[in-house]
Structure formats: C-alpha cells, structure tokens
Design an enzyme around this catalytic site. Structure first.
Site, short mmCIF file in Angstrom:
data_model
loop_
_atom_site.label_atom_id
_atom_site.label_comp_id
_atom_site.label_asym_id
_atom_site.label_seq_id
_atom_site.Cartn_x
_atom_site.Cartn_y
_atom_site.Cartn_z
NE ARG A 43 -8.02 -10.81 20.54
CZ ARG A 43 -6.74 -10.42 20.49
NH1 ARG A 43 -6.43 -9.14 20.43
NH2 ARG A 43 -5.77 -11.30 20.49
N GLY A 44 -12.42 -13.38 17.24
CA GLY A 44 -12.88 -13.46 15.86
C GLY A 44 -14.37 -13.40 15.64
CG ASP A 103 -12.98 -16.46 13.59
OD1 ASP A 103 -12.96 -17.62 14.06
OD2 ASP A 103 -12.01 -15.69 13.67
CG ASP A 106 -8.00 -24.04 10.40
OD1 ASP A 106 -8.02 -24.70 9.36
OD2 ASP A 106 -6.96 -23.48 10.83
N GLY A 108 -10.68 -27.64 14.06
CA GLY A 108 -11.82 -28.13 14.83
C GLY A 108 -11.55 -28.20 16.32
CB THR A 110 -11.31 -23.46 18.68
OG1 THR A 110 -9.95 -23.19 18.37
CG2 THR A 110 -11.88 -22.35 19.52
CG ASP A 162 -6.52 -12.13 13.93
OD1 ASP A 162 -7.25 -13.14 14.00
OD2 ASP A 162 -5.37 -12.09 14.42
P1 IMP Z 1 -9.32 -24.37 15.01
O1 IMP Z 1 -9.26 -24.66 16.47
O2 IMP Z 1 -8.08 -24.85 14.29
O3 IMP Z 1 -10.58 -24.83 14.34
O4 IMP Z 1 -9.11 -22.83 14.88
C1 IMP Z 1 -10.05 -21.90 14.76
C2 IMP Z 1 -9.39 -20.57 15.01
O5 IMP Z 1 -8.20 -20.41 14.23
C3 IMP Z 1 -10.32 -19.50 14.56
O6 IMP Z 1 -11.12 -19.07 15.62
C4 IMP Z 1 -9.39 -18.42 14.09
O7 IMP Z 1 -9.08 -17.57 15.15
C5 IMP Z 1 -8.12 -19.12 13.68
N1 IMP Z 1 -8.02 -19.23 12.20
C6 IMP Z 1 -8.02 -20.35 11.48
N2 IMP Z 1 -7.89 -20.09 10.15
C7 IMP Z 1 -7.81 -18.75 10.06
C8 IMP Z 1 -7.66 -17.84 8.94
O8 IMP Z 1 -7.60 -18.22 7.75
N3 IMP Z 1 -7.61 -16.52 9.24
C9 IMP Z 1 -7.68 -16.05 10.50
N4 IMP Z 1 -7.83 -16.85 11.59
C10 IMP Z 1 -7.88 -18.20 11.35
MG MG Z 2 -10.48 -17.07 16.78
#
Ligand code: IMP
Ligand code: MG
Length: 181
Positions: A43-44, A103, A106, A108, A110, A162
């Site tokens: 949803r971000g 959004d 992080d 990577g 996703t 969120d």
């Molecule tokens: P990744 O797959 O680890 O890159 O995660 C990305 C997802 O983690 C984002 O779409 C966010 O939903 C969530 N996320 C990562 N860091 C934060 C944060 O500091 N605050 C809120 N959501 C976060």
């Molecule tokens: Mg997200």
C-alpha cells in the site's frame, strides 16, 4: 505495536513536493509515452504514485495505472524474506514500458521480484521509481532508476509509509523512535 513516538521530520511536505516534481521531469524526459504503464506497489506507493501521475498530463503522458500488492514472508527475519503476490494486475504488459513505483527501496527484494515478474510477462522495459532509498540495507543487487531521497537505516513513516498500517496519512516523512528500549 511497540511503544513509540514520531521523533523527527526528515522531509517536509515542501521538500517532498519539490523532489517529486523533479522526478516527474526526469521520468517525462526518459519515457516513451505510447505504452507506458505505472504500476504501484500497495500500500506504500499510493500517495507517491498519485502525486507523480498528476504531474504527467502537463507532459502529455497518459499512462495506464494499476497497483499490485506484494507481501514478504519467510519467518520474519529480513534475510530470509520471500516475496509473493497477494493481489495481481490484469493489465497486458506485453511490449509495455513499465515504471514500478514503491515507497522505499530497502533490502531490494520487493523491487527485484516485481521487476523480474513484469519482464517475464513481456514488458519491453521495466524501470523502478522510489521515494526513499535505504542504501545501507540492501540484501540483493537492486538500484532504482529514479529515487527521491537517500535515507539512513531509520524506520520512517508518512507520505504512504506505515508503522503497523498507521501514519500513512502524514504529509511529511518522519522517523519513529521506539521507547521500550
Ligand atoms: P524491501 O523488499 O526490503 O526493499 O522492502 C521494501 C518494503 O519494506 C517497502 O515497500 C516498505 O513497505 C517496507 N519498508 C522498508 N523500510 C521501511 C520503513 O522504514 N518504514 C516503513 N516501511 C518500510
Ligand atoms: Mg510497501
């Protein structure tokens, strides 16, 4: 929810607006208009994507817009996170130029998952656009084509992001401090 408070505003509404406008210019300068698809990750991304596309009409960009929901699972530890689709898109992506919007980048995982998925579905190109980039936390090789701001490894909320599905409505980005040690 752990006891916490909204600690400090990292990016104000005005700073975000200015940066989003610069990203709109960048995307408009790069993208082929004919078969552009903006795919937000829920949803971000909902606020960020809405702000981006409202700048597109001035550039005569009229993309298809849709969202998918992805979730991470795999035991809760970051290093084992797997990604799965919980709500998919029906848009035909064959030959499309896709821009994935999220959004924050992080670990990577996703974006890497989404990018591979849309390429497998026949997209001609897949680019990625994030508001925030937590560069220090990458677990897989993934860099965004368009990124708003780098952030340190804080937990941040607001402008779609969120904590436990709260604080998405904040018009600024703030970091959260946990007060239970
Ligand atoms: P990744 O797959 O680890 O890159 O995660 C990305 C997802 O983690 C984002 O779409 C966010 O939903 C969530 N996320 C990562 N860091 C934060 C944060 O500091 N605050 C809120 N959501 C976060
Ligand atoms: Mg997200």
């Amino acid at each position: 929810m752990r006891p916490h408070h909204i600690h400090e505003v990292l990016f104000t509404r005005e700073q975000i607006q200015e940066r989003v406008h610069a990203l709109i210019e960048e995307i408009a300068a790069d993208c082929e208009a004919e078969n552009l698809v903006m795919l937000g990750i829920l949803r971000g991304s909902f606020i960020f994507l809405a702000d981006l596309v409202r700048g597109f009409a001035a550039h005569d960009l009229h993309p298809r817009i849709d969202f998918i929901t992805l979730s991470s699972y795999g035991g809760g530890t970051e290093s084992r996170g797997q990604v799965e689709i919980t709500h998919d898109t029906n848009e035909d992506l064959r030959g499309a130029d896709v821009v994935i919007v999220d959004d924050i980048l992080d670990s990577g995982r996703t974006l890497a998952f989404a990018k591979r998925l849309f390429l497998e579905r026949g997209a001609r190109s897949v680019k990625t656009c994030v508001l925030l980039d937590k560069k220090a936390n990458r677990a897989v090789r993934m860099e965004a084509d368009y990124a708003g701001f780098p952030v340190d490894d804080f937990f941040v909320v607001g402008y779609g992001l969120d904590y436990d599905n709260r604080y998405r409505e904040l018009p600024y980005i703030a970091n959260v401090t946990f007060t239970d040690g």
